[in-house]
Design an enzyme around this catalytic site. Structure first.
Site: not given
Ligand code: ZN
Length: 320
Positions: A99, A116, A174, A194
């Site tokens: 991200h 996150e 991740h 992605r």
């Protein structure tokens, strides 16, 4: 002002399982439930108020009606609602992804970036996830390994157990591995780049879109930062532990044996997400509210003190 019990929005991504229905009692007809968005004001899936005079409103509508005071003064520094809390049931591997940070996301995508945090609620024996690289690599090597499908040779695979915590700063490569159920607390963003999708196809029979150029722009090409574990703090009848604290969110785990006295002051709302057992949320100013595994409650800023009575575990999130 009263504690708001929330109904989640659901996502049926192809890698999801059935545990959110089978083990967490979620009321959803999807064959696969990949995610439940337990505290969300995001346009792609709002949580909805379940109780009291605001029942039926989305969380975003409730906040608009009540005013931003219910978020607390610490949220004054954010233009939009700052966080999104999910349960994620990975029956299969999630794509390898990254991200962007706020600067890149706001410039390129028109929304927040995403830092996150994962709390491993449950996992299969031998489950692992992907977290950063084993060693530093160059941009050229990163791009080449994406193209020739050898990226997984240089990524860092980490075995997991229940209770583990991962802090995934924006830019950290991740992937959640199969057989892992996670509570995720993140910035309020749905921007994901992605990189590798194990050659899978989506519901339409086509490979899901990859976002290689943007991923190469934002990925930190080295090992993920590790963080020391915080000590467990024992209170009377309950324990708490700090799991993560950053500009966007502060998260504690709660392990309650009999009861815990908590509070939502003027500075921040408090979200309680129950992960095991059950309890009653009780206070002087509102009727008792029963909570069970999987339930999510938004306690407005300034509500004051409340008690969770019963044997349960939960994660508690606020904005510090
Ligand atoms: Zn992510």
């Amino acid at each position: 002002m009263y504690p708001i019990k929330l109904k989640p929005a659901f996502k049926d991504y192809l890698w999801g399982g059935t545990r959110l229905r089978d083990d967490f009692g979620k009321d959803c007809d999807f064959e696969k439930i990949a995610e439940s968005w337990e505290l969300s004001c995001h346009k792609d899936g709002n949580s909805v108020v379940e109780n009291g005079e605001f029942a039926g409103l989305t969380l975003a509508e409730y906040i608009e009606k009540q005013g931003r005071g219910v978020l607390g003064s610490n949220c004054g520094r954010f233009e939009n609602f700052p966080i999104l809390i999910k349960l994620i049931d990975a029956k299969d591997n999630l794509s390898v992804q990254v991200h962007p940070d706020n600067e890149y996301a706001q410039r390129v995508e028109g929304e927040y970036g995403k830092t996150e945090m994962w709390y491993i609620v449950d996992c299969d024996e031998g489950a692992s996830l992907l977290y950063g690289f084993k060693e530093n690599i160059t941009k050229e090597e990163f791009r080449k390994r994406i193209e020739n499908n050898t990226l997984l040779e240089v990524t860092n695979s980490v075995p997991v157990k229940k209770g583990d915590v991962f802090f995934i700063e924006a830019g950290t490569l991740h992937a959640i591995g199969k057989g892992i159920l996670i509570a995720e607390i993140q910035q309020n963003s749905n921007t994901t780049y992605r990189i590798y999708d194990y050659g899978r196809v989506g519901a339409d029979g086509k490979p899901r879109q990859l976002h290689i150029d943007k991923a190469v722009d934002v990925t930190k090409l080295g090992p993920a930062k590790t963080y020391p574990e915080a000590p467990v703090i024992c209170e009377d009848g309950w324990k708490k532990k700090l799991l993560a604290s950053c500009e966007y969110f502060t998260v504690h785990s709660l392990d309650i044996e009999s009861s815990a006295r908590l509070s939502a002051d003027e500075k921040s709302f408090v979200n309680i997400l129950v992960l095991d057992g059950e309890c009653v949320l009780s206070s002087d100013s509102y009727e008792d509210m029963k909570l069970k595994k999987g339930d999510s409650v938004f306690v407005p800023a300034g509500f004051g003190s409340f008690e969770l009575k019963g044997k349960c575990s939960a994660v508690m999130t606020s904005i510090d």
